[in-house]
Design a protein around this motif. Structure first.
Motif, PDB file in Angstrom:
ATOM      1  N   THR A 194      14.210 -14.067  14.421  1.00  0.00           N
ATOM      2  CA  THR A 194      13.080 -14.539  13.628  1.00  0.00           C
ATOM      3  C   THR A 194      11.796 -14.485  14.451  1.00  0.00           C
ATOM      4  N   THR A 197       9.277 -13.865   9.591  1.00  0.00           N
ATOM      5  CA  THR A 197      10.067 -12.652   9.361  1.00  0.00           C
ATOM      6  C   THR A 197      11.484 -12.870   9.868  1.00  0.00           C
ATOM      7  N   ILE A 216      15.275  -6.595   6.564  1.00  0.00           N
ATOM      8  CA  ILE A 216      14.147  -7.319   7.151  1.00  0.00           C
ATOM      9  C   ILE A 216      13.357  -7.989   6.033  1.00  0.00           C
ATOM     10  N   ARG A 223      10.261 -10.757   5.165  1.00  0.00           N
ATOM     11  CA  ARG A 223       9.136 -11.604   5.591  1.00  0.00           C
ATOM     12  C   ARG A 223       8.776 -12.529   4.441  1.00  0.00           C
ATOM     13  N   TYR A 253       7.539 -12.874  -0.846  1.00  0.00           N
ATOM     14  CA  TYR A 253       8.341 -12.264   0.212  1.00  0.00           C
ATOM     15  C   TYR A 253       8.293 -10.749   0.093  1.00  0.00           C
ATOM     16  N   PRO A 291       8.028  -2.849   8.610  1.00  0.00           N
ATOM     17  CA  PRO A 291       8.455  -4.222   8.320  1.00  0.00           C
ATOM     18  C   PRO A 291       8.209  -5.188   9.470  1.00  0.00           C
ATOM     19  N   TYR A 292       7.882  -4.671  10.655  1.00  0.00           N
ATOM     20  CA  TYR A 292       7.619  -5.538  11.801  1.00  0.00           C
ATOM     21  C   TYR A 292       6.131  -5.827  11.991  1.00  0.00           C
ATOM     22  N   ARG A 345       3.157  -7.776  11.340  1.00  0.00           N
ATOM     23  CA  ARG A 345       2.812  -9.087  10.822  1.00  0.00           C
ATOM     24  C   ARG A 345       1.299  -9.337  10.873  1.00  0.00           C
ATOM     25  N   VAL A 360       1.326 -11.031   3.549  1.00  0.00           N
ATOM     26  CA  VAL A 360       2.617 -10.662   2.969  1.00  0.00           C
ATOM     27  C   VAL A 360       2.373  -9.947   1.648  1.00  0.00           C
TER      28      VAL A 360
END
Length: 365
Positions: free
Chosen positions: A240, A261, A280, A282, A309, A342-343, A345, A349
């Motif tokens: 996480t 995430t 994955i 978030r 999400y 997807p990583y 941040r 969102v």
């Protein structure tokens, strides 16, 4: 008669005879001398020894190791290396691939990052290293990856009450997205118990979501679930990364925002291969800890203000109430939509995971 006579009969002078006597006693300067007994022994020993290539007798030559001893040492070291490789092959491979898993996890987030994490070396995940080759490998595990800020008094709450509300907010994230039973499809009773039972719209969602999932009432809006007959979680760890923030909301309420995430490594339950997919997710949740003098609520519960999400590698078909990760050729067939990281941040969102063209395609997983 003179002092001496020569062989031819001539006589020597007295001066010559006197010089002769002195030199006979003192010895002439160039006359050969008789060597001592020690010198004679040394000379005899040197003549008896074999030739040493003109080396001086004081020259030092270090002893050379015996060839058999050298090969024995090399063989012993090689055997030890082979033994280490046999016992811990992964560790040896990591030395050459730069796969360092013993390093401490990244420090927790204290604010939204300015950019996506850097690219990782492409490495295939394994059952022992399911996060290999992804930024999540450096993330903390479970609740440790969710940063809880220091508490201060807000609205109707004291600093101590705010601290307790922050801890319970994190507990909801753990109960809804990390609990092993919930991940295997069980009903999230602990998480549901933290939601204000008087909040009608959310209670309606919870009532129908687990019986008849739909796009509007889908348990995945709040909870992470996999169907155990189809999907198995790999290992006991979910990685996480995220944080909680808070401010004063309406009517003096404490408003907590969670942005976290979750990375779930999974494999097919009925497959004989070792293909691992990382789902994955978030999530962004806004929770309101209301003043019971102004809003109908129960102690120790919050109202859900909003939820959103974003998900990759979790399926994009009709809602079933479970994440449905695609594998093999199925994965390539459905991933035809927008490319996303997807990583990353650094932005807000996104609400959704598919488009008219098909499922969003993760640029990395």
């Amino acid at each position: 008669m003179g002092a001496g006579t020569e062989p031819d009969g001539s006589s020597r002078s007295d001066e010559e005879w006197e010089r002769f006597l002195r030199e006979s006693v003192a010895g002439a300067a160039d006359a050969p001398k008789e060597p001592s007994a020690r010198a004679r022994d040394v000379a005899k020993r040197l003549r008896a020894e074999p030739d040493r290539g003109q080396q001086g007798w004081r020259t030092y030559t270090p002893a050379q190791p015996h060839r058999r001893t050298s090969w024995y040492v090399v063989g012993l070291l090689a055997s030890l290396v082979l033994l280490v490789v046999a016992l811990v092959p992964g560790r040896i491979v990591d030395l050459f691939t730069g796969d360092a898993t013993d390093s401490p996890p990244l420090a927790g987030e204290t604010a939204r990052p300015a950019a996506a994490p850097p690219a990782e070396a492409a490495q295939r995940p394994t059952t022992n290293k399911p996060f290999r080759g992804s930024p999540a490998e450096k993330w903390a595990a479970g609740a440790a990856g969710i940063t809880v800020p220091d508490a201060a008094a807000v609205g109707w709450m004291s600093a101590a009450e705010v601290e307790r509300a922050l801890v319970l907010s994190r507990d909801f994230l753990v109960a809804s997205g990390l609990d092993r039973g919930v991940l295997r499809g069980e009903r999230p009773e602990k998480a549901i118990a933290l939601i204000n039972p008087h909040q009608k719209d959310v209670q309606e969602l919870l009532k129908s979501a687990f019986r008849t999932p739909s796009e509007k009432n889908d348990p995945l809006l709040l909870f992470s679930r996999f169907q155990p007959s189809r999907i198995h979680l790999v290992g006991d760890i979910v990685k996480t990364r995220g944080l909680l923030t808070y401010r004063e909301g309406e009517q003096g309420a404490l408003q907590v925002t969670a942005d976290v995430t979750f990375v779930y490594p999974v494999t097919r339950a009925d497959a004989g291969d070792d293909e691992i997919v990382r789902t994955i997710v978030r999530r962004e949740l806004v929770l309101s800890w209301d003043d019971p003098d102004k809003v109908l609520t129960e102690p120790g519960t919050f109202s859900v203000v909003s939820y959103a999400y974003d998900m990759t590698n979790g399926g994009c078909g009709a809602p079933t109430g479970y994440f449905d990760p695609p594998f093999g050729t199925d994965r390539r067939a459905v991933e035809a939509g927008t490319e996303i990281d997807p990583y990353d941040r650094s932005g807000p969102v996104r609400q959704g995971w598919s488009s008219e063209d098909g499922c969003d395609r993760a640029t990395r997983s």
